[in-house]
Design a protein around this motif. Structure first.
Motif, PDB file in Angstrom:
ATOM      1  N   VAL A 204      35.802 -15.322 -28.431  1.00 55.15           N
ATOM      2  CA  VAL A 204      34.464 -15.490 -28.590  1.00 55.15           C
ATOM      3  C   VAL A 204      33.869 -15.174 -30.027  1.00 55.15           C
ATOM      4  N   GLY A 205      34.882 -14.567 -30.952  1.00 51.99           N
ATOM      5  CA  GLY A 205      34.637 -14.337 -32.389  1.00 51.99           C
ATOM      6  C   GLY A 205      34.100 -12.935 -32.486  1.00 51.99           C
ATOM      7  N   ALA A 206      32.750 -12.723 -32.269  1.00 54.28           N
ATOM      8  CA  ALA A 206      32.142 -11.238 -32.308  1.00 54.28           C
ATOM      9  C   ALA A 206      31.325 -11.035 -31.234  1.00 54.28           C
ATOM     10  N   PRO A 207      32.229 -10.828 -30.032  1.00 52.74           N
ATOM     11  CA  PRO A 207      31.550 -10.480 -28.525  1.00 52.74           C
ATOM     12  C   PRO A 207      30.525  -9.371 -28.540  1.00 52.74           C
ATOM     13  N   PHE A 208      30.648  -7.980 -29.549  1.00 58.55           N
ATOM     14  CA  PHE A 208      29.994  -6.989 -29.006  1.00 58.55           C
ATOM     15  C   PHE A 208      28.754  -7.373 -29.793  1.00 58.55           C
ATOM     16  N   THR A 209      28.588  -7.799 -31.292  1.00 58.33           N
ATOM     17  CA  THR A 209      27.558  -8.387 -32.054  1.00 58.33           C
ATOM     18  C   THR A 209      26.569  -9.270 -30.961  1.00 58.33           C
ATOM     19  N   ILE A 210      27.550 -10.223 -30.725  1.00 55.26           N
ATOM     20  CA  ILE A 210      26.594 -11.314 -29.927  1.00 55.26           C
ATOM     21  C   ILE A 210      26.060 -10.650 -28.381  1.00 55.26           C
ATOM     22  N   ILE A 211      26.546  -9.768 -27.791  1.00 54.08           N
ATOM     23  CA  ILE A 211      25.955  -9.430 -26.710  1.00 54.08           C
ATOM     24  C   ILE A 211      24.936  -8.436 -27.141  1.00 54.08           C
ATOM     25  N   ALA A 212      24.974  -7.498 -28.233  1.00 57.62           N
ATOM     26  CA  ALA A 212      23.888  -6.657 -28.458  1.00 57.62           C
ATOM     27  C   ALA A 212      22.769  -7.553 -28.883  1.00 57.62           C
ATOM     28  N   THR A 213      22.946  -8.634 -29.779  1.00 60.69           N
ATOM     29  CA  THR A 213      21.865  -9.338 -30.099  1.00 60.69           C
ATOM     30  C   THR A 213      21.094  -9.765 -28.843  1.00 60.69           C
ATOM     31  N   VAL A 214      21.759 -10.489 -27.922  1.00 62.52           N
ATOM     32  CA  VAL A 214      21.065 -11.106 -26.742  1.00 62.52           C
ATOM     33  C   VAL A 214      20.235  -9.977 -25.965  1.00 62.52           C
ATOM     34  N   ILE A 215      20.761  -8.682 -25.833  1.00 67.46           N
ATOM     35  CA  ILE A 215      20.115  -7.620 -25.186  1.00 67.46           C
ATOM     36  C   ILE A 215      18.687  -7.491 -25.810  1.00 67.46           C
ATOM     37  N   VAL A 216      18.870  -7.485 -27.382  1.00 69.26           N
ATOM     38  CA  VAL A 216      17.509  -7.290 -27.981  1.00 69.26           C
ATOM     39  C   VAL A 216      16.641  -8.526 -27.808  1.00 69.26           C
ATOM     40  N   MET A 217      17.221  -9.689 -27.793  1.00 70.26           N
ATOM     41  CA  MET A 217      16.352 -10.858 -27.359  1.00 70.26           C
ATOM     42  C   MET A 217      15.621 -10.872 -26.023  1.00 70.26           C
ATOM     43  N   ILE A 218      16.443 -10.397 -25.161  1.00 67.16           N
ATOM     44  CA  ILE A 218      15.864 -10.131 -23.698  1.00 67.16           C
ATOM     45  C   ILE A 218      14.648  -9.193 -23.805  1.00 67.16           C
ATOM     46  N   LEU A 219      14.878  -7.863 -24.545  1.00 66.72           N
ATOM     47  CA  LEU A 219      13.704  -7.011 -24.598  1.00 66.72           C
ATOM     48  C   LEU A 219      12.442  -7.631 -25.493  1.00 66.72           C
ATOM     49  N   ILE A 220      12.683  -8.376 -26.300  1.00 71.44           N
ATOM     50  CA  ILE A 220      11.598  -8.996 -27.144  1.00 71.44           C
ATOM     51  C   ILE A 220      10.879  -9.991 -26.323  1.00 71.44           C
ATOM     52  N   ALA A 221      11.534 -10.625 -25.351  1.00 74.75           N
ATOM     53  CA  ALA A 221      11.171 -11.610 -24.465  1.00 74.75           C
ATOM     54  C   ALA A 221      10.476 -11.083 -23.205  1.00 74.75           C
ATOM     55  N   SER A 222      10.825  -9.784 -22.869  1.00 72.63           N
ATOM     56  CA  SER A 222      10.002  -9.303 -21.871  1.00 72.63           C
ATOM     57  C   SER A 222       9.150  -8.407 -21.984  1.00 72.63           C
ATOM     58  N   VAL A 223       8.824  -7.859 -23.479  1.00 68.76           N
ATOM     59  CA  VAL A 223       7.939  -6.729 -23.772  1.00 68.76           C
ATOM     60  C   VAL A 223       6.797  -7.160 -24.775  1.00 68.76           C
ATOM     61  N   PRO A 224       5.598  -7.591 -24.316  1.00 66.90           N
ATOM     62  CA  PRO A 224       4.750  -8.185 -25.023  1.00 66.90           C
ATOM     63  C   PRO A 224       4.430  -7.416 -26.546  1.00 66.90           C
TER      64      PRO A 224
END
Length: 440
Positions: A204-224
């Motif tokens: 996957v190349g950088a799995p932990f960085t990618i997963i952490a980034t996606v978690i932050v993106m989910i927070l941004i998408a969920s919290v106005p």
């Protein structure tokens, strides 16, 4: 594959994706209901619809990690259960919170379908992966066509309530549950080929960085309150930090090519271009002199036909050539939609846009499967999941833009995404030709 009914499993997978797709068409239609009947703003609707996308991502990520531990059959059962609960809750939704919760379950169900069925198709058809993934993904636009026609028939022609439309989802849900019932599901391609779990993570190349980034993106998408402000320098600093972390984890720690992270970056933009636009189709084109549901049916109908006959095109141009051409056409399509006025021009522009986005999703999955095969089910799940998270971030931004700047400006701004993709796919094509000299 002994005792494996390829045809039945493929049909069952297609029907599961059909349920997923019809939920997209239904959301595009009932957006207006929750605005006019229940008093939600378009930005609120964007946040309430968000879980359908990031919930999709969470389920795909989780499924990609555990599918080989709990088996594909378990993920399919989870998809059925989540779909059932989500549909029931959607029928009961009356405000932003209840709509949000319903979309969480629908998103989990949709993501579980992709997490299970993408690797299942790749395993069932190891010699025709990209072709059969495109044929499987015919049922995403195909399902939106069916959902769009049903929405027009039930709500516009028969003037029935939106709950009747949603209830129709129980029919394909019951059929795909029956078809999967009692069937032998083969091991994923990674397991059958002997690639270790650790090697899958590494590819996957950088799995932990990618997963952490996606978690932050989910927070941004969920919290106005965490919504992005592009007038500030902070989003750009964050992107720079992510790139540095990907380089460190991928090159310095894992000592592997960063091909997968590049494909992932492209997936964020292809998904946002396709799904962001189609989810807001009603609000974007409601004043163009033609029913937006007709436009949705035309767009997704063209996509379904194109994906079905994708095999010959991909063979002639190769996947990266298809993606580069698609980006150019998608840019032209969005620009034409932004200046369209009247039914004929809107239909023509929508058709151009449809041809542009037609091959994005399945070909991106196919590129990962073909050129980074050791990333396995996890790689496919990360790609699809991240694409939906990106869309969940785009939806409220687009909703706010439609209300403040208008549909035409919003469409014009969205055309920037495929312009960036043109540059990215040129780079991806060069890298693949160097890494795989036999590639055309």
């Amino acid at each position: 594959m002994e005792n494996v009914n390829q045809k039945r499993l493929f049909i069952a997978a297609c029907l599961a994706l059909l349920v997923t797709a019809i939920t997209f068409a239904i959301r595009a239609k009932i957006e207006g209901v929750f605005s006019t009947d229940y008093g939600l703003t378009k930005e609120q609707i964007g946040y309430a619809f968000g879980p359908a996308f990031w919930g999709f991502a969470v389920a795909m990520f989780a499924g990609g990690f555990i599918i080989d531990l709990v088996k594909t059959k378990t993920i399919i059962r989870m998809a059925f259960g989540m779909h059932l609960i989500g549909i029931v809750l959607l029928l009961l939704a009356k405000d932003m919170t209840s709509l949000f919760i319903a979309n969480v379950f629908i998103g989990f169900g949709n993501g579980s379908v992709e997490a299970a069925c993408n690797p299942l198709i790749a395993t069932l058809f190891p010699n025709n992966k990209t072709k059969m993934l495109n044929r499987f993904h015919v049922w995403f636009p195909g399902g939106i066509v069916i959902g769009g026609i049903l929405a027009w028939l039930v709500m516009d022609t028969l003037n029935l309530r939106w709950e009747i439309l949603v209830s129709l989802l129980f029919i394909p849900l019951a059929i795909y549950g029956f078809l999967f019932w009692g069937q032998k599901i083969p091991e994923t391609e990674r397991v059958s080929s002997g690639v270790s779990y650790k090697e899958m993570m590494r590819n996957v190349g950088a799995p932990f960085t990618i997963i952490a980034t996606v978690i932050v993106m989910i927070l941004i998408a969920s919290v106005p309150s965490l919504s992005l402000n592009f007038d500030s320098i902070y989003p750009y600093i964050a992107v720079g930090i992510i790139l540095i972390l990907v380089l460190i984890e991928g090159r310095a720690i894992n000592k592997i090519s960063l091909l997968f992270p590049l494909v992932l970056f492209c997936m964020l933009l292809t998904a946002s271009t396709e799904l962001g636009t189609t989810q807001w189709i009603n609000a974007l084109l409601e004043t163009n002199g033609i029913n937006p549901m007709i436009i949705l049916v035309v767009v997704t109908g063209i996509m379904a036909i194109g994906r079905y006959f994708a095999g010959g095109l991909i063979h002639r141009l190769n996947p990266t050539g298809v993606l580069l051409g698609s980006s150019v056409i998608a840019t032209v399509g969005l620009w034409l939609l932004s200046i369209s006025n009247g039914a004929a021009m809107t239909l023509l522009s929508a058709a151009v846009f449809a041809v542009g986005v037609c091959y994005f999703w399945p070909t991106m999955i196919g590129v990962a499967s073909e050129y980074v095969p050791k990333s396995g089910a996890l790689g496919m799940s990360i790609l699809g999941g991240a694409g939906f998270v990106a869309t969940s971030m785009v939806l409220p931004i687009m909703g706010k833009s439609i209300e403040t700047s208008g549909p035409q400006t919003t469409l014009r701004n969205m055309s920037i995404l495929p312009v960036i993709l043109i540059i990215a796919f040129i780079g991806l094509s060069i890298i693949i030709k160097k890494k795989f000299p036999k590639t055309k």
